[in-house]
Design a protein around this motif. Structure first.
Motif, PDB file in Angstrom:
ATOM      1  N   MET A   1       0.990  -1.463  -0.008  1.00  0.00           N
ATOM      2  CA  MET A   1      -0.120  -0.003  -0.105  1.00  0.00           C
ATOM      3  C   MET A   1       0.710   1.330   0.093  1.00  0.00           C
ATOM      4  SD  MET A   1      -3.461  -0.723   2.278  1.00  0.00           S
ATOM      5  CE  MET A   1      -3.318   0.616   3.125  1.00  0.00           C
ATOM      6  N   HIS A   2       2.072   1.173   0.269  1.00  0.00           N
ATOM      7  CA  HIS A   2       3.052   2.188  -0.041  1.00  0.00           C
ATOM      8  C   HIS A   2       3.651   2.715  -1.442  1.00  0.00           C
ATOM      9  CE1 HIS A   2       3.380   2.206   4.414  1.00  0.00           C
ATOM     10  NE2 HIS A   2       3.425   0.955   4.391  1.00  0.00           N
ATOM     11  N   GLN A   3       3.086   1.873  -2.307  1.00  0.00           N
ATOM     12  CA  GLN A   3       3.373   2.153  -3.773  1.00  0.00           C
ATOM     13  C   GLN A   3       1.975   2.472  -4.350  1.00  0.00           C
ATOM     14  OE1 GLN A   3       5.696  -0.961  -5.342  1.00  0.00           O
ATOM     15  NE2 GLN A   3       7.043  -0.780  -3.613  1.00  0.00           N
ATOM     16  N   ARG A   4       1.299   3.350  -4.180  1.00  0.00           N
ATOM     17  CA  ARG A   4      -0.088   3.637  -4.550  1.00  0.00           C
ATOM     18  C   ARG A   4      -0.122   4.011  -6.105  1.00  0.00           C
ATOM     19  NH1 ARG A   4      -0.660   8.418  -0.586  1.00  0.00           N
ATOM     20  NH2 ARG A   4      -0.592   6.844   0.514  1.00  0.00           N
ATOM     21  N   GLU A   5       1.105   4.608  -6.531  1.00  0.00           N
ATOM     22  CA  GLU A   5       0.955   4.639  -8.137  1.00  0.00           C
ATOM     23  C   GLU A   5       1.513   3.431  -8.644  1.00  0.00           C
ATOM     24  OE1 GLU A   5       3.367   6.230  -5.782  1.00  0.00           O
ATOM     25  OE2 GLU A   5       2.258   8.021  -5.546  1.00  0.00           O
ATOM     26  N   LEU A   6       2.086   2.504  -8.344  1.00  0.00           N
ATOM     27  CA  LEU A   6       2.281   0.978  -8.953  1.00  0.00           C
ATOM     28  C   LEU A   6       0.971   0.319  -8.756  1.00  0.00           C
ATOM     29  CD1 LEU A   6       3.818  -1.139  -9.984  1.00  0.00           C
ATOM     30  CD2 LEU A   6       4.447  -1.978  -7.736  1.00  0.00           C
ATOM     31  N   VAL A   7      -0.040   0.554  -7.797  1.00  0.00           N
ATOM     32  CA  VAL A   7      -1.104  -0.236  -7.605  1.00  0.00           C
ATOM     33  C   VAL A   7      -2.318   0.421  -8.755  1.00  0.00           C
ATOM     34  CG1 VAL A   7      -2.959  -0.904  -6.087  1.00  0.00           C
ATOM     35  CG2 VAL A   7      -0.741  -1.054  -5.313  1.00  0.00           C
ATOM     36  N   SER A   8      -2.141   1.911  -8.853  1.00  0.00           N
ATOM     37  CA  SER A   8      -2.992   2.490  -9.483  1.00  0.00           C
ATOM     38  C   SER A   8      -2.710   2.309 -11.216  1.00  0.00           C
ATOM     39  CB  SER A   8      -2.781   4.081  -9.143  1.00  0.00           C
ATOM     40  OG  SER A   8      -3.185   4.204  -8.128  1.00  0.00           O
ATOM     41  N   SER A   9      -1.373   2.001 -11.242  1.00  0.00           N
ATOM     42  CA  SER A   9      -1.143   1.736 -12.639  1.00  0.00           C
ATOM     43  C   SER A   9      -1.622   0.213 -12.908  1.00  0.00           C
ATOM     44  CB  SER A   9       0.340   1.762 -12.793  1.00  0.00           C
ATOM     45  OG  SER A   9       0.815   1.517 -14.224  1.00  0.00           O
ATOM     46  N   MET A  10      -1.391  -0.639 -12.369  1.00  0.00           N
ATOM     47  CA  MET A  10      -1.731  -1.996 -12.308  1.00  0.00           C
ATOM     48  C   MET A  10      -3.227  -1.952 -12.530  1.00  0.00           C
ATOM     49  SD  MET A  10       0.630  -3.740  -9.417  1.00  0.00           S
ATOM     50  CE  MET A  10      -0.148  -5.371  -9.464  1.00  0.00           C
ATOM     51  N   ILE A  11      -4.141  -1.190 -11.747  1.00  0.00           N
ATOM     52  CA  ILE A  11      -5.629  -1.072 -11.919  1.00  0.00           C
ATOM     53  C   ILE A  11      -5.940  -0.575 -13.157  1.00  0.00           C
ATOM     54  CG2 ILE A  11      -7.488  -0.177 -11.155  1.00  0.00           C
ATOM     55  CD1 ILE A  11      -6.459  -0.184  -8.295  1.00  0.00           C
ATOM     56  N   THR A  12      -5.438   0.471 -13.481  1.00  0.00           N
ATOM     57  CA  THR A  12      -5.703   0.891 -14.990  1.00  0.00           C
ATOM     58  C   THR A  12      -5.320   0.125 -16.229  1.00  0.00           C
ATOM     59  OG1 THR A  12      -5.292   3.096 -14.082  1.00  0.00           O
ATOM     60  CG2 THR A  12      -5.103   3.136 -16.522  1.00  0.00           C
ATOM     61  N   SER A  13      -4.109  -0.727 -16.091  1.00  0.00           N
ATOM     62  CA  SER A  13      -3.822  -1.548 -17.119  1.00  0.00           C
ATOM     63  C   SER A  13      -4.751  -2.800 -17.246  1.00  0.00           C
ATOM     64  CB  SER A  13      -2.480  -2.062 -16.685  1.00  0.00           C
ATOM     65  OG  SER A  13      -1.577  -1.240 -16.804  1.00  0.00           O
ATOM     66  N   SER A  14      -5.190  -3.018 -15.931  1.00  0.00           N
ATOM     67  CA  SER A  14      -6.199  -4.263 -15.829  1.00  0.00           C
ATOM     68  C   SER A  14      -7.544  -3.679 -16.464  1.00  0.00           C
ATOM     69  CB  SER A  14      -6.537  -4.628 -14.567  1.00  0.00           C
ATOM     70  OG  SER A  14      -5.175  -5.412 -14.026  1.00  0.00           O
ATOM     71  N   LYS A  15      -7.768  -2.664 -16.159  1.00  0.00           N
ATOM     72  CA  LYS A  15      -9.205  -2.215 -16.918  1.00  0.00           C
ATOM     73  C   LYS A  15      -9.086  -2.307 -18.435  1.00  0.00           C
ATOM     74  CE  LYS A  15     -12.487  -0.866 -14.705  1.00  0.00           C
ATOM     75  NZ  LYS A  15     -13.540  -1.265 -13.989  1.00  0.00           N
ATOM     76  N   THR A  16      -7.919  -1.487 -18.795  1.00  0.00           N
ATOM     77  CA  THR A  16      -7.630  -1.354 -20.298  1.00  0.00           C
ATOM     78  C   THR A  16      -7.579  -2.743 -20.860  1.00  0.00           C
ATOM     79  OG1 THR A  16      -6.470   0.677 -19.739  1.00  0.00           O
ATOM     80  CG2 THR A  16      -6.133  -0.356 -22.120  1.00  0.00           C
ATOM     81  N   ALA A  17      -7.194  -3.566 -20.496  1.00  0.00           N
ATOM     82  CA  ALA A  17      -6.846  -5.163 -20.846  1.00  0.00           C
ATOM     83  C   ALA A  17      -8.335  -5.558 -20.835  1.00  0.00           C
ATOM     84  CB  ALA A  17      -6.257  -5.996 -20.202  1.00  0.00           C
ATOM     85  N   LEU A  18      -9.187  -5.570 -19.863  1.00  0.00           N
ATOM     86  CA  LEU A  18     -10.523  -6.009 -19.931  1.00  0.00           C
ATOM     87  C   LEU A  18     -11.447  -5.582 -20.901  1.00  0.00           C
ATOM     88  CD1 LEU A  18     -11.327  -6.152 -16.004  1.00  0.00           C
ATOM     89  CD2 LEU A  18     -11.045  -8.089 -17.646  1.00  0.00           C
ATOM     90  N   GLN A  19     -11.236  -4.116 -21.185  1.00  0.00           N
ATOM     91  CA  GLN A  19     -12.080  -3.214 -22.169  1.00  0.00           C
ATOM     92  C   GLN A  19     -11.663  -3.904 -23.513  1.00  0.00           C
ATOM     93  OE1 GLN A  19     -11.293   0.880 -22.168  1.00  0.00           O
ATOM     94  NE2 GLN A  19     -13.469   1.378 -23.108  1.00  0.00           N
ATOM     95  N   SER A  20     -10.192  -4.058 -23.751  1.00  0.00           N
ATOM     96  CA  SER A  20      -9.694  -4.552 -25.141  1.00  0.00           C
ATOM     97  C   SER A  20     -10.128  -5.927 -25.399  1.00  0.00           C
ATOM     98  CB  SER A  20      -8.275  -4.537 -25.287  1.00  0.00           C
ATOM     99  OG  SER A  20      -7.733  -5.247 -24.383  1.00  0.00           O
ATOM    100  N   LEU A  21     -10.625  -6.709 -24.330  1.00  0.00           N
ATOM    101  CA  LEU A  21     -11.088  -8.083 -24.549  1.00  0.00           C
ATOM    102  C   LEU A  21     -12.710  -8.153 -24.786  1.00  0.00           C
ATOM    103  CD1 LEU A  21      -8.403  -9.930 -22.398  1.00  0.00           C
ATOM    104  CD2 LEU A  21      -8.613  -9.928 -24.854  1.00  0.00           C
ATOM    105  N   GLY A  22     -13.103  -6.962 -24.629  1.00  0.00           N
ATOM    106  CA  GLY A  22     -14.565  -6.944 -24.488  1.00  0.00           C
ATOM    107  C   GLY A  22     -15.202  -7.452 -23.331  1.00  0.00           C
TER     108      GLY A  22
END
Length: 181
Positions: A1-22
């Protein structure tokens, strides 16, 4: 939890991947967090992951350094849940259905998660106070159809029938004396 930028980036990447896969309407992205000593740090983390697009948050009511022998802070979970704009699950010390109901009532969360409690009793949310033998049979039937590593099978079976770490007051399928025998 001390790396909120990394976790946020992982969430954004995951959401983008889900969107690209429909799959954005079929799959969710969530985080499970623990509380910080200063709850303001936890609120800041929550705001960051919400901004990144997390779908829901599970809050475990202990700090990372707090042993599981110490009770979770339902007050902290409640306070943090009040700062969330996404659904929140409460986690920690849920070993019975009444524990789950108590968490929900005391914290006002949207749901409750159990980890150790469900390992010990997969029928917990059906209201069983201890693991019924039928749950062991269902588990083994699933293992036969879709095998998992033997060590994992043994771990789950040990938890279901009763381990030395079983919570006080919880019934077990096999007593400590029977397990030694």
């Amino acid at each position: 939890m001390h790396q909120r930028e990394l976790v946020s980036s992982m969430i954004t990447s995951s959401k983008t991947a889900l969107q690209s896969l429909g799959l954005e309407q079929k799959k969710t992205v969530s985080v499970k967090i623990r509380i910080h000593k200063d709850l303001r740090d936890t609120v800041d983390f929550i705001r960051a992951v919400e901004k990144a697009g997390v779908d829901f948050i599970t809050i475990h009511g202990r700090m990372r350094s707090t042993p599981s022998s110490k009770p979770v802070s339902l007050e902290a979970i409640k306070l943090l849940a009040e700062h969330c704009t996404v659904p929140v699950l409460s986690n920690g010390d849920v070993f019975t259905l009444s524990d789950a109901k108590h968490h929900a009532k005391e914290t006002g969360v949207d749901g409750v998660m159990s980890a150790r409690g469900l390992l010990q009793n997969p029928a917990l949310f059906k209201g069983y106070d201890s693991c019924p033998w039928e749950a062991v049979e269902v588990f083994m039937n699933h293992v036969m159809k879709k095998p998992i590593p033997f060590k994992l099978v043994m771990h789950h079976l040990t938890e279901m029938v009763g381990s030395d770490r079983s919570q006080k007051g919880m019934g077990t399928l096999i007593s400590k004396e029977e397990r030694k025998g």
